[in-house]
Design a protein around this motif. Structure first.
Motif, PDB file in Angstrom:
ATOM      1  N   GLY A 190       0.809  -1.207   0.000  1.00  0.00           N
ATOM      2  CA  GLY A 190       0.000   0.000   0.000  1.00  0.00           C
ATOM      3  C   GLY A 190       0.845   1.260   0.000  1.00  0.00           C
ATOM      4  O   GLY A 190       0.505   2.258  -0.650  1.00  0.00           O
ATOM      5  N   SER A 191       1.956   1.234   0.708  1.00  0.00           N
ATOM      6  CA  SER A 191       2.850   2.391   0.750  1.00  0.00           C
ATOM      7  C   SER A 191       3.486   2.651  -0.617  1.00  0.00           C
ATOM      8  O   SER A 191       3.693   3.807  -1.010  1.00  0.00           O
ATOM      9  N   ILE A 192       3.789   1.574  -1.329  1.00  0.00           N
ATOM     10  CA  ILE A 192       4.343   1.729  -2.683  1.00  0.00           C
ATOM     11  C   ILE A 192       3.300   2.342  -3.616  1.00  0.00           C
ATOM     12  O   ILE A 192       3.592   3.246  -4.413  1.00  0.00           O
ATOM     13  N   ILE A 193       2.061   1.860  -3.502  1.00  0.00           N
ATOM     14  CA  ILE A 193       0.974   2.424  -4.312  1.00  0.00           C
ATOM     15  C   ILE A 193       0.798   3.905  -4.006  1.00  0.00           C
ATOM     16  O   ILE A 193       0.566   4.719  -4.901  1.00  0.00           O
ATOM     17  N   ALA A 194       0.925   4.273  -2.731  1.00  0.00           N
ATOM     18  CA  ALA A 194       0.717   5.657  -2.309  1.00  0.00           C
ATOM     19  C   ALA A 194       1.692   6.624  -2.975  1.00  0.00           C
ATOM     20  O   ALA A 194       1.380   7.805  -3.147  1.00  0.00           O
ATOM     21  N   ARG A 195       2.840   6.128  -3.352  1.00  0.00           N
ATOM     22  CA  ARG A 195       3.837   7.017  -3.958  1.00  0.00           C
ATOM     23  C   ARG A 195       3.384   7.508  -5.335  1.00  0.00           C
ATOM     24  O   ARG A 195       3.788   8.585  -5.776  1.00  0.00           O
ATOM     25  N   TYR A 196       2.529   6.745  -5.995  1.00  0.00           N
ATOM     26  CA  TYR A 196       2.152   7.075  -7.372  1.00  0.00           C
ATOM     27  C   TYR A 196       0.652   7.333  -7.557  1.00  0.00           C
ATOM     28  O   TYR A 196       0.248   7.863  -8.588  1.00  0.00           O
ATOM     29  N   ALA A 197      -0.184   6.971  -6.597  1.00  0.00           N
ATOM     30  CA  ALA A 197      -1.634   7.050  -6.779  1.00  0.00           C
ATOM     31  C   ALA A 197      -2.143   8.488  -6.670  1.00  0.00           C
ATOM     32  O   ALA A 197      -1.649   9.269  -5.850  1.00  0.00           O
ATOM     33  N   PRO A 198      -3.156   8.854  -7.473  1.00  0.00           N
ATOM     34  CA  PRO A 198      -3.785  10.168  -7.341  1.00  0.00           C
ATOM     35  C   PRO A 198      -4.672  10.226  -6.105  1.00  0.00           C
ATOM     36  O   PRO A 198      -5.018   9.191  -5.519  1.00  0.00           O
ATOM     37  N   GLU A 199      -5.057  11.435  -5.710  1.00  0.00           N
ATOM     38  CA  GLU A 199      -5.851  11.623  -4.495  1.00  0.00           C
ATOM     39  C   GLU A 199      -7.165  10.851  -4.532  1.00  0.00           C
ATOM     40  O   GLU A 199      -7.635  10.346  -3.511  1.00  0.00           O
ATOM     41  N   GLU A 200      -7.762  10.720  -5.723  1.00  0.00           N
ATOM     42  CA  GLU A 200      -9.055  10.047  -5.839  1.00  0.00           C
ATOM     43  C   GLU A 200      -9.013   8.594  -5.386  1.00  0.00           C
ATOM     44  O   GLU A 200     -10.006   8.050  -4.903  1.00  0.00           O
ATOM     45  N   VAL A 201      -7.859   7.955  -5.524  1.00  0.00           N
ATOM     46  CA  VAL A 201      -7.725   6.563  -5.101  1.00  0.00           C
ATOM     47  C   VAL A 201      -7.905   6.443  -3.595  1.00  0.00           C
ATOM     48  O   VAL A 201      -8.633   5.571  -3.095  1.00  0.00           O
ATOM     49  N   PHE A 202      -7.275   7.338  -2.840  1.00  0.00           N
ATOM     50  CA  PHE A 202      -7.371   7.303  -1.385  1.00  0.00           C
ATOM     51  C   PHE A 202      -8.812   7.537  -0.936  1.00  0.00           C
ATOM     52  O   PHE A 202      -9.328   6.827  -0.071  1.00  0.00           O
ATOM     53  N   LYS A 203      -9.457   8.527  -1.536  1.00  0.00           N
ATOM     54  CA  LYS A 203     -10.833   8.839  -1.150  1.00  0.00           C
ATOM     55  C   LYS A 203     -11.782   7.696  -1.510  1.00  0.00           C
ATOM     56  O   LYS A 203     -12.691   7.362  -0.738  1.00  0.00           O
ATOM     57  N   SER A 204     -11.598   7.105  -2.679  1.00  0.00           N
ATOM     58  CA  SER A 204     -12.486   6.030  -3.125  1.00  0.00           C
ATOM     59  C   SER A 204     -12.396   4.822  -2.193  1.00  0.00           C
ATOM     60  O   SER A 204     -13.413   4.209  -1.839  1.00  0.00           O
ATOM     61  N   VAL A 205     -11.177   4.460  -1.797  1.00  0.00           N
ATOM     62  CA  VAL A 205     -10.998   3.349  -0.866  1.00  0.00           C
ATOM     63  C   VAL A 205     -11.669   3.661   0.462  1.00  0.00           C
ATOM     64  O   VAL A 205     -12.365   2.830   1.063  1.00  0.00           O
ATOM     65  N   PHE A 206     -11.504   4.894   0.921  1.00  0.00           N
ATOM     66  CA  PHE A 206     -12.095   5.314   2.181  1.00  0.00           C
ATOM     67  C   PHE A 206     -13.618   5.171   2.141  1.00  0.00           C
ATOM     68  O   PHE A 206     -14.243   4.604   3.047  1.00  0.00           O
ATOM     69  N   VAL A 207     -14.230   5.685   1.075  1.00  0.00           N
ATOM     70  CA  VAL A 207     -15.689   5.653   0.948  1.00  0.00           C
ATOM     71  C   VAL A 207     -16.204   4.225   0.838  1.00  0.00           C
ATOM     72  O   VAL A 207     -17.199   3.846   1.481  1.00  0.00           O
ATOM     73  N   ALA A 208     -15.545   3.399   0.033  1.00  0.00           N
ATOM     74  CA  ALA A 208     -16.004   2.023  -0.179  1.00  0.00           C
ATOM     75  C   ALA A 208     -15.981   1.219   1.113  1.00  0.00           C
ATOM     76  O   ALA A 208     -16.961   0.554   1.475  1.00  0.00           O
ATOM     77  N   VAL A 209     -14.875   1.278   1.821  1.00  0.00           N
ATOM     78  CA  VAL A 209     -14.747   0.490   3.051  1.00  0.00           C
ATOM     79  C   VAL A 209     -15.676   1.007   4.140  1.00  0.00           C
ATOM     80  O   VAL A 209     -16.359   0.230   4.815  1.00  0.00           O
ATOM     81  N   ALA A 210     -15.723   2.327   4.309  1.00  0.00           N
ATOM     82  CA  ALA A 210     -16.599   2.896   5.336  1.00  0.00           C
ATOM     83  C   ALA A 210     -18.062   2.609   5.033  1.00  0.00           C
ATOM     84  O   ALA A 210     -18.851   2.311   5.940  1.00  0.00           O
ATOM     85  N   GLY A 211     -18.442   2.670   3.755  1.00  0.00           N
ATOM     86  CA  GLY A 211     -19.827   2.417   3.373  1.00  0.00           C
ATOM     87  C   GLY A 211     -20.263   0.990   3.640  1.00  0.00           C
ATOM     88  O   GLY A 211     -21.333   0.743   4.212  1.00  0.00           O
ATOM     89  N   VAL A 212     -19.450   0.034   3.229  1.00  0.00           N
ATOM     90  CA  VAL A 212     -19.777  -1.382   3.457  1.00  0.00           C
ATOM     91  C   VAL A 212     -19.845  -1.691   4.945  1.00  0.00           C
ATOM     92  O   VAL A 212     -20.754  -2.393   5.421  1.00  0.00           O
ATOM     93  N   SER A 213     -18.903  -1.160   5.699  1.00  0.00           N
ATOM     94  CA  SER A 213     -18.871  -1.406   7.139  1.00  0.00           C
ATOM     95  C   SER A 213     -20.109  -0.820   7.820  1.00  0.00           C
ATOM     96  O   SER A 213     -20.708  -1.454   8.701  1.00  0.00           O
ATOM     97  N   ALA A 214     -20.494   0.392   7.417  1.00  0.00           N
ATOM     98  CA  ALA A 214     -21.657   1.038   8.025  1.00  0.00           C
ATOM     99  C   ALA A 214     -22.936   0.260   7.743  1.00  0.00           C
ATOM    100  O   ALA A 214     -23.781   0.076   8.627  1.00  0.00           O
TER     101      ALA A 214
END
Length: 282
Positions: A103-127
């Protein structure tokens, strides 16, 4: 761009208060606090005019560093109560760390939208699982074998690294789907936060180190304010209040019924999910 005295005072006060809230939530929900830290830092760094290209990874990296002591304190408090599944943590240890590194390697190259999308998907399913799920929503009566559980640990490591969390949301979801009590899931998740936060923070220092040179006018990215994608100011101000507050969250968690704990956690995650969805359009 520098910060004037008013901005520094506003930022420092916000970080101290947020640290206390983070500590309570870490103990209450077994999460490292990233689900609070990341959105709060996002707003603070936006106020500091940190560019969007680096704002979200700076929030995530700082969050991982902040939750190191919070997770350790929360884990030790839960362990003292005898409700942590240490055998499951041993199965997860290696694959989770490998996932965090990826994940840290991905973070070096990923755009901001990737971080937000992962956040929304996981939080949504969990909720959804916590608010509307029933006891009949299960994949099995107990967690699967070591190989399958190890793969789950790898995925948890990757996603947690991209979200800046201690893995509590994901491990809580996994354990409750396999018939584990929510209190045991919360307690075990606090231990997972220790496995994720330390290598995750180091990975984000590595990932963000070259970015400081690309944004020389952004004070929040430059030493001594930051190391890579870890804000030292955020780290120093969050930690004291979060450590002090964590045991209060643990005490509260063990005083609530199973359903109250599920509903509280579900509503909290839903709020965070909606906040980041809104950020796509603002």
């Amino acid at each position: 761009m520098g910060l004037d005295l008013y901005q520094m005072l506003w930022l420092g006060t916000g970080l101290l208060v947020a640290g206390g809230v983070t500590g309570i939530l870490a103990g209450l929900f077994g999460v490292g606090g990233g689900t609070v830290i990341v959105p709060i830092l996002y707003e603070l760094f936006r106020y500091m005019a940190v560019p969007e290209e680096v704002r979200m990874p700076l929030c995530v990296g700082t969050s991982l560093a902040i939750i190191i002591p919070t997770s350790i304190r929360s884990y030790r408090s839960h362990l003292a109560r005898g409700v942590v599944d240490t055998s499951l943590l041993r199965v997860w240890a290696i694959p989770v760390v490998i996932g965090v590194i990826l994940g840290s390697i991905i973070a070096r190259y990923a755009p901001e939208e990737v971080f937000k999308s992962v956040f929304v998907a996981v939080a949504g399913v969990s909720a959804i699982r916590l608010l509307f799920g029933k006891d009949s929503w299960r994949f099995g009566d107990d967690v699967p074998g070591k190989t399958a559980t190890g793969i789950v640990g790898l995925v948890i490591g990757v996603l947690s690294s991209l979200m800046g969390i201690g893995g509590g949301q994901l491990s809580n979801l996994f354990m409750t789907f396999y018939n584990r009590p929510i209190h045991q899931a919360v307690a075990t998740s606090s231990g997972l936060g220790v496995l994720i936060s330390i290598p995750g923070a180091l990975g984000y220092i590595y990932a963000g180190w070259p970015r400081a040179a690309e944004f020389p006018d952004v004070a929040a990215l430059q030493p001594p304010m930051a190391l890579g994608y870890v804000s030292l100011l955020g780290l120093l101000l969050f930690i004291p209040t979060s450590i002090i507050a964590a045991p209060f969250g643990v005490k509260l968690a063990h005083s609530l019924s199973k359903r109250k704990l599920e509903v509280a956690f579900g509503l909290f995650l839903l709020f965070i999910c909606l906040r980041f969805l809104a950020s796509f359009f603002v």
